[in-house]
Design a protein around this motif. Structure first.
Motif, PDB file in Angstrom:
ATOM      1  N   PHE A 188       0.842  -1.196   0.000  1.00  0.00           N
ATOM      2  CA  PHE A 188       0.000   0.000   0.000  1.00  0.00           C
ATOM      3  C   PHE A 188       0.874   1.241   0.000  1.00  0.00           C
ATOM      4  CE2 PHE A 188       0.657  -1.392   4.330  1.00  0.00           C
ATOM      5  CZ  PHE A 188       0.882  -0.237   5.057  1.00  0.00           C
ATOM      6  N   ASP A 189       0.291   2.346  -0.453  1.00  0.00           N
ATOM      7  CA  ASP A 189       0.985   3.629  -0.406  1.00  0.00           C
ATOM      8  C   ASP A 189       1.031   4.122   1.031  1.00  0.00           C
ATOM      9  OD1 ASP A 189       1.328   3.690  -3.163  1.00  0.00           O
ATOM     10  OD2 ASP A 189      -0.573   4.726  -3.488  1.00  0.00           O
ATOM     11  N   ALA A 190       2.094   4.784   1.404  1.00  0.00           N
ATOM     12  CA  ALA A 190       2.284   5.292   2.764  1.00  0.00           C
ATOM     13  C   ALA A 190       1.399   6.511   3.003  1.00  0.00           C
ATOM     14  CB  ALA A 190       3.750   5.617   3.007  1.00  0.00           C
ATOM     15  N   LEU A 191       0.110   6.253   3.109  1.00  0.00           N
ATOM     16  CA  LEU A 191      -0.888   7.292   3.355  1.00  0.00           C
ATOM     17  C   LEU A 191      -1.733   6.895   4.562  1.00  0.00           C
ATOM     18  CD1 LEU A 191      -2.074   7.743  -0.340  1.00  0.00           C
ATOM     19  CD2 LEU A 191      -0.732   9.391   0.997  1.00  0.00           C
ATOM     20  N   PRO A 192      -2.011   7.837   5.473  1.00  0.00           N
ATOM     21  CA  PRO A 192      -2.793   7.503   6.670  1.00  0.00           C
ATOM     22  C   PRO A 192      -4.152   6.881   6.361  1.00  0.00           C
ATOM     23  CG  PRO A 192      -1.873   9.711   6.862  1.00  0.00           C
ATOM     24  CD  PRO A 192      -1.585   9.240   5.466  1.00  0.00           C
ATOM     25  N   GLU A 193      -4.779   7.282   5.280  1.00  0.00           N
ATOM     26  CA  GLU A 193      -6.109   6.743   4.972  1.00  0.00           C
ATOM     27  C   GLU A 193      -6.083   5.261   4.596  1.00  0.00           C
ATOM     28  OE1 GLU A 193      -4.882   9.450   1.457  1.00  0.00           O
ATOM     29  OE2 GLU A 193      -4.818   9.554   3.636  1.00  0.00           O
ATOM     30  N   ARG A 194      -4.923   4.693   4.374  1.00  0.00           N
ATOM     31  CA  ARG A 194      -4.809   3.260   4.071  1.00  0.00           C
ATOM     32  C   ARG A 194      -4.889   2.411   5.343  1.00  0.00           C
ATOM     33  NH1 ARG A 194      -5.530   5.344  -0.340  1.00  0.00           N
ATOM     34  NH2 ARG A 194      -4.107   5.131  -2.108  1.00  0.00           N
ATOM     35  N   LEU A 195      -4.702   3.032   6.496  1.00  0.00           N
ATOM     36  CA  LEU A 195      -4.631   2.276   7.745  1.00  0.00           C
ATOM     37  C   LEU A 195      -5.963   1.684   8.184  1.00  0.00           C
ATOM     38  CD1 LEU A 195      -2.135   4.486   9.774  1.00  0.00           C
ATOM     39  CD2 LEU A 195      -1.681   2.354   8.549  1.00  0.00           C
TER      40      LEU A 195
END
Length: 142
Positions: free
Chosen positions: A12-19
């Protein structure tokens, strides 16, 4: 990883919304591995904190790069390997801040150390790796 079966590999891309999605997957993995609801929450918290640290620190001020999380079934628990290609941290710098310094943020390492039964970090230009183990009964395999 010795005597381990890979259950999951997600990039996944290192973006908070992926968590949020990641937390759901982790909860299901922990349930399938026989962890109690309280233990599941702890597993999710520890691995989420590790991923959040990568997002916040390894890729800070840079384009969000890739993060890979692999999960493995162990006889008595779960193991995780988190890989990123962001800015690594020297092993000696990977420690919690003193608890008496009360302020928002910065408690992730405390949570991880109190929950996980094992944690190793290896910074490298070929990919920073955080290996984590957690057992249904704490102390197994320490």
């Amino acid at each position: 990883m010795k005597q381990a079966t890979r259950l999951l590999r997600i990039e996944f891309d290192a973006l908070p919304e992926r968590l949020q999605l990641l937390r759901s997957l982790l909860r299901e993995l922990a349930a399938g591995a026989g962890f109690t609801p309280e233990q599941r929450d702890a597993v999710v918290l520890a691995v989420n904190e590790a991923c959040a640290n990568v997002i916040q620190h390894a890729y800070a001020g840079r384009d969000p790069g890739p993060v890979v999380l692999e999960a493995y079934a162990l006889e008595a628990g779960l193991a995780f390997e988190l890989i990123d290609w962001g800015q690594g941290v020297a092993r000696g710098q990977l420690r919690p801040r003193p608890l008496e310094q009360l302020r928002p943020g910065g408690l992730g390492m405390h949570f991880m150390q109190s929950i996980l039964d094992g944690m190793e970090y290896s910074p490298s230009p070929e990919g920073n790796r955080m290996r984590m183990r957690v057992y249904r009964e704490s102390g197994q395999g320490r």
